[in-house]
Design a protein around this motif. Structure first.
Motif, PDB file in Angstrom:
ATOM      1  N   SER A  76     -21.376  -3.687  14.870  1.00 55.54           N
ATOM      2  CA  SER A  76     -20.562  -4.904  15.007  1.00 55.54           C
ATOM      3  C   SER A  76     -19.068  -4.581  15.144  1.00 55.54           C
ATOM      4  O   SER A  76     -18.298  -5.426  15.594  1.00 55.54           O
ATOM      5  CB  SER A  76     -20.794  -5.827  13.807  1.00 55.54           C
ATOM      6  OG  SER A  76     -20.473  -5.146  12.615  1.00 55.54           O
TER       7      SER A  76
ATOM      8  N   THR B  38     -21.798 -13.033  22.062  1.00 54.32           N
ATOM      9  CA  THR B  38     -23.264 -13.128  22.066  1.00 54.32           C
ATOM     10  C   THR B  38     -23.654 -14.480  22.664  1.00 54.32           C
ATOM     11  O   THR B  38     -24.694 -15.029  22.347  1.00 54.32           O
ATOM     12  CB  THR B  38     -23.843 -12.990  20.634  1.00 54.32           C
ATOM     13  OG1 THR B  38     -23.201 -13.951  19.800  1.00 54.32           O
ATOM     14  CG2 THR B  38     -23.640 -11.604  20.069  1.00 54.32           C
TER      15      THR B  38
ATOM     16  N   GLY C 220     -27.750 -14.616  23.006  1.00 56.19           N
ATOM     17  CA  GLY C 220     -27.559 -13.861  21.767  1.00 56.19           C
ATOM     18  C   GLY C 220     -27.364 -12.372  21.993  1.00 56.19           C
ATOM     19  O   GLY C 220     -27.280 -11.598  21.042  1.00 56.19           O
TER      20      GLY C 220
ATOM     21  N   TYR D 256     -25.400  -8.996  22.717  1.00 56.11           N
ATOM     22  CA  TYR D 256     -24.031  -8.580  22.433  1.00 56.11           C
ATOM     23  C   TYR D 256     -23.417  -7.864  23.638  1.00 56.11           C
ATOM     24  O   TYR D 256     -23.994  -6.917  24.164  1.00 56.11           O
ATOM     25  CB  TYR D 256     -24.006  -7.669  21.205  1.00 56.11           C
ATOM     26  CG  TYR D 256     -22.624  -7.205  20.828  1.00 56.11           C
ATOM     27  CD1 TYR D 256     -21.651  -8.124  20.461  1.00 56.11           C
ATOM     28  CD2 TYR D 256     -22.297  -5.861  20.836  1.00 56.11           C
ATOM     29  CE1 TYR D 256     -20.374  -7.712  20.119  1.00 56.11           C
ATOM     30  CE2 TYR D 256     -21.019  -5.430  20.488  1.00 56.11           C
ATOM     31  CZ  TYR D 256     -20.068  -6.369  20.132  1.00 56.11           C
ATOM     32  OH  TYR D 256     -18.812  -5.946  19.799  1.00 56.11           O
TER      33      TYR D 256
ATOM     34  N   ALA E 293     -30.102 -14.622  15.506  1.00 60.61           N
ATOM     35  CA  ALA E 293     -29.163 -15.017  14.445  1.00 60.61           C
ATOM     36  C   ALA E 293     -29.840 -14.989  13.079  1.00 60.61           C
ATOM     37  O   ALA E 293     -29.258 -14.519  12.091  1.00 60.61           O
ATOM     38  CB  ALA E 293     -28.619 -16.417  14.732  1.00 60.61           C
TER      39      ALA E 293
ATOM     40  N   TRP F 265     -23.180 -21.287  19.104  1.00 57.27           N
ATOM     41  CA  TRP F 265     -23.558 -20.889  20.465  1.00 57.27           C
ATOM     42  C   TRP F 265     -23.781 -22.160  21.300  1.00 57.27           C
ATOM     43  O   TRP F 265     -24.928 -22.596  21.487  1.00 57.27           O
ATOM     44  CB  TRP F 265     -24.831 -20.045  20.445  1.00 57.27           C
ATOM     45  CG  TRP F 265     -24.645 -18.712  19.790  1.00 57.27           C
ATOM     46  CD1 TRP F 265     -24.114 -17.596  20.368  1.00 57.27           C
ATOM     47  CD2 TRP F 265     -24.983 -18.336  18.446  1.00 57.27           C
ATOM     48  NE1 TRP F 265     -24.096 -16.566  19.458  1.00 57.27           N
ATOM     49  CE2 TRP F 265     -24.612 -16.985  18.289  1.00 57.27           C
ATOM     50  CE3 TRP F 265     -25.547 -19.016  17.363  1.00 57.27           C
ATOM     51  CZ2 TRP F 265     -24.805 -16.296  17.086  1.00 57.27           C
ATOM     52  CZ3 TRP F 265     -25.731 -18.339  16.175  1.00 57.27           C
ATOM     53  CH2 TRP F 265     -25.357 -16.999  16.045  1.00 57.27           C
TER      54      TRP F 265
ATOM     55  N   ASN G 147     -15.108 -14.279  17.866  1.00 57.26           N
ATOM     56  CA  ASN G 147     -15.605 -12.952  18.215  1.00 57.26           C
ATOM     57  C   ASN G 147     -14.976 -12.460  19.504  1.00 57.26           C
ATOM     58  O   ASN G 147     -14.949 -11.267  19.764  1.00 57.26           O
ATOM     59  CB  ASN G 147     -17.127 -12.990  18.416  1.00 57.26           C
ATOM     60  CG  ASN G 147     -17.848 -13.126  17.104  1.00 57.26           C
ATOM     61  OD1 ASN G 147     -17.475 -12.502  16.125  1.00 57.26           O
ATOM     62  ND2 ASN G 147     -18.877 -13.956  17.076  1.00 57.26           N
TER      63      ASN G 147
ATOM     64  N   THR H  40     -23.203 -15.212  11.980  1.00 57.58           N
ATOM     65  CA  THR H  40     -23.597 -14.183  12.944  1.00 57.58           C
ATOM     66  C   THR H  40     -24.180 -12.938  12.297  1.00 57.58           C
ATOM     67  O   THR H  40     -24.612 -12.030  12.994  1.00 57.58           O
ATOM     68  CB  THR H  40     -22.379 -13.732  13.791  1.00 57.58           C
ATOM     69  OG1 THR H  40     -21.419 -13.119  12.918  1.00 57.58           O
ATOM     70  CG2 THR H  40     -21.726 -14.892  14.510  1.00 57.58           C
TER      71      THR H  40
ATOM     72  N   THR I 270     -15.889 -11.805  11.157  1.00 59.30           N
ATOM     73  CA  THR I 270     -15.775 -12.057  12.591  1.00 59.30           C
ATOM     74  C   THR I 270     -14.720 -11.108  13.166  1.00 59.30           C
ATOM     75  O   THR I 270     -13.795 -10.720  12.467  1.00 59.30           O
ATOM     76  CB  THR I 270     -15.371 -13.525  12.794  1.00 59.30           C
ATOM     77  OG1 THR I 270     -16.227 -14.314  11.973  1.00 59.30           O
ATOM     78  CG2 THR I 270     -15.544 -13.958  14.220  1.00 59.30           C
TER      79      THR I 270
END
Lengths: 203, 468
Positions: free
Chosen positions: A50, A179, A183, A185, B32, B153, B220, B262, B267
């Protein structure tokens, strides 16, 4: 009656007791960090998918241009750099680099100094000032950050400045990612696709 | 802004009949859910941290007026202008007036659910002000002229194939390669110049820090910073419940928010903005305006929905909701989908229009289990069901049916006779332990079997046992 007065009249109540607010913060639950190995803990978080930042280390700030050159060469980028007007950076010997202090819309590389590193999350902490513009750190493709090892703290509580606040105080924990499509990345959504931390081990 | 163009049942039917939607929702919500589970596992004190997060929010809600005044004083001292809006119309009018006064032709907007709630995209369009949505998902939604279907999202309902077709039709220099990375790159090319050329940047706020007057955004993508630093004016629209007393309180909430939303520890970009550009600063807006929006929140506090004001908009409740995972977000009709949306939508759009949402719930409690601020969502949904009944909003067939049941239930002999007949009839319908066709409930048994009841009613068995 103004909207302000109308809203506040509906919210009449006792003023908060500062002690009550402070009591909510006694021994907060926090991610585990080995405080005797802050550099290792920080680097472990930096390597998480991440965050996915690379790193290098130098012994003195005089070694910074060589470390930046090493990184840009390895990335196949020209030795061109957006450098903020920070006297600590200006004092380095940047011969062989093309420097500029305003970031272009397609800026390839920008350098900045983080005031703190946070081990619990692998975050880098910055503030705006006349010597530290904000935009280059978000426009550039390669974000290169100098962080002194002695400035690594265990937890986020060490991040904020006490007292008067700058225009912006910000934490960077990785690269610009998204994402938003299924979803999945993807790095480099809008800003940096690469984050490179140069640790300064000077005591 | 809501989309109640059909009944909830029709919207849900349409969603269930869409073969692509479930695949799209499942791909993102499934990821998620898995990521959150890993993040929570890695934070051993997460349960206690949830208690603390709920306590912080409850403290703020109890003293909301005083904290808002403290925030206002500190934001003004930092050079920001603070505005107050009771309604969505007031909030939009304030934003449009600021844009007009600044001579704005275009605004860059960083995703904000409050902005959606007050109908800001529509208001900007009516005022003839160009809008660039800078969050990738919001950009997709803007190009498709749709509404968000999830609070984290917003384009969750779109598959990669649909996004690819959209970008190829609308981008000036679209991707060639059919990968998600190439599509994101296409959006990056398209959006960058638009962001840098905007006159005004508009954001929401994840938190308002009372003791510094700062507003906090988390993204993000870094699109908030790229939308808010270059323009001359930064406008923040924020719900009044976003207040926290201080930075350490915000830090605790941020730890909860990122993990719940997430599955990350934090973040990528967390920024606290305190007023406009300072003397000597090389970038930042000349002016900062903060619009504090009520839109029913003070009423929620007074009328039994104070716990809902704890919500930090992480989306965990919908990612874990069995109903949301089947129908996606649009079927809910309101700005906010899923369990938290089913509680909030009656506040914003009226119970009459949205009473069915409270029934779009199995009461399995999963949303409450994962909520980082322990909102008792099933209890609040049951509250709306009760209110809907008290106000006579349930359909006549339901009221009549329950009326008959209540009449019979008050006559024990008749009730026992009726249940005895029903049990015997149901015994005859199933040869094994299951009933696979039930008269008058064919829709129910079309996709599942009903367990066959015990051979005798409880009262019959009880009497038999007592006689022994």
């Amino acid at each position: 009656m103004s909207a302000r007065d109308a809203i506040l009249s509906r919210l009449k109540g006792a003023a908060p007791d500062k002690a009550e607010a402070d009591a909510l913060l006694v021994a907060p639950e926090r991610p585990m960090v080995d405080e005797d190995a802050l550099e290792a803990e920080f680097l472990a978080r930096l390597a998480l998918p991440s965050v996915s930042a690379s790193h290098d280390a130098i012994d003195t700030i005089a070694d910074l241009p060589a470390a930046v050159a090493r990184y840009l060469d390895a990335q196949g980028e020209a030795r061109s750099l957006c450098l903020p007007p920070d006297p600590r950076l200006m004092a380095c010997d940047w011969r062989g680099f093309t420097l500029h202090d305003v970031a272009a819309p397609d800026e390839a590389a920008a350098l900045a100094i983080a005031r703190r590193g946070i081990a619990e999350s692998g975050s880098l902490v910055f503030e705006t000032s006349p010597q530290a513009p904000m935009l280059p750190n978000f426009l550039t493709l390669h974000h290169i950050v100098l962080l002194a090892v002695r400035d690594i703290a265990a937890h986020l509580e060490a991040a904020p400045l006490v007292g008067a606040q700058p225009r912006a105080h910000y934490w960077i924990t990785g690269v610009s990612g998204t994402t938003d499509i299924e979803g999945s990345y993807v790095r480099g959504a809008h800003g940096p696709r690469f984050l490179h931390v140069i640790l300064l081990r000077e005591q | 802004m809501s989309g109640f163009t059909a009944s909830f049942k029709d919207r849900a039917d349409a969603a269930l009949a869409d073969p692509i939607l479930k695949v799209a929702v499942e791909r993102t919500a499934g990821t998620a859910q898995a990521k959150r589970a890993v993040a929570v596992e890695a934070f051993p004190d997460f349960e206690a941290a949830r208690d603390r997060a709920a306590a912080i929010k409850d403290h703020v809600i109890a003293h909301l007026g005083a904290y808002l005044e403290e925030f206002e004083a500190n934001a003004i001292a930092a050079g920001a202008r603070v505005h107050w809006a009771s309604t969505t119309d007031e909030a939009c009018r304030i934003v449009i007036d600021i844009c007009k006064a600044a001579g704005a032709k275009s605004v860059a907007r960083s995703k904000s659910m409050l902005g959606e709630e007050i109908g800001l995209p529509h208001a900007l369009a009516e005022a003839g002000i160009g809008r660039v949505e800078t969050d990738l998902a919001e950009h997709i939604i803007q190009l498709a002229d749709e509404r968000p279907s999830h609070i984290i999202w917003p384009a969750m309902h779109k598959t990669r194939e649909q996004v690819s077709a959209l970008f190829k039709a609308k981008h000036r220099s679209p991707h060639q390669e059919e990968t998600i990375a190439a599509m994101a790159e296409s959006a990056r090319r398209e959006l960058r110049t638009q962001m840098l050329g905007a006159d005004v940047g508009i954001s929401g706020a994840n938190f308002l820090i009372a003791d510094t007057g700062a507003i906090c955004t988390v993204t993000n993508e870094g699109n908030a910073e790229l939308s808010l630093v270059p323009p001359r004016v930064h406008i923040v629209t924020a719900g009044i419940e976003k207040i926290v007393p201080s930075m350490p309180h915000a830090i605790h909430m941020l730890r909860m928010l990122a993990r719940s939303a997430t599955g990350a520890a934090l973040t990528q970009y967390t920024t606290f903005y305190t007023g406009p550009k300072r003397v000597g600063d090389r970038d930042g807006p000349e002016a900062m305006h903060i619009v504090l929006v009520d839109n029913g929140r003070t009423k929620m506090r007074e009328e039994g929905l104070a716990e809902m004001l704890r919500c930090i908009r992480c989306g965990a409740c919908m990612n874990h909701c069995v109903v949301f995972r089947q129908i996606g977000g649009h079927a809910y009709g309101g700005t906010y989908p899923g369990p938290m949306g089913a509680v909030l939508t009656p506040v914003f759009d009226g119970l009459k229009e949205s009473r069915e949402l409270a029934s779009a719930c199995t009461l399995n409690g999963k949303c409450q289990e994962v909520c980082p601020v322990r909102i008792p969502l099933p209890t609040l949904l049951k509250g709306w069901r009760e209110k809907s009944w008290r106000e006579g909003l349930e359909p006549r067939s339901m009221r009549w049916g329950l009326g008959v049941w209540a009449w019979v239930a008050r006559r024990p002999a008749l009730y026992r006779f009726g249940t005895g007949v029903a049990v015997r009839a149901m015994q005859m319908l199933g040869k094994t332990g299951w009933i696979n066709r039930l008269p008058l409930a064919g829709g129910w048994t079309q996709y599942r079997d009903m367990p066959k009841p015990a051979p005798q009613t409880f009262m019959n068995q009880y009497k038999k046992e007592r006689r022994r």
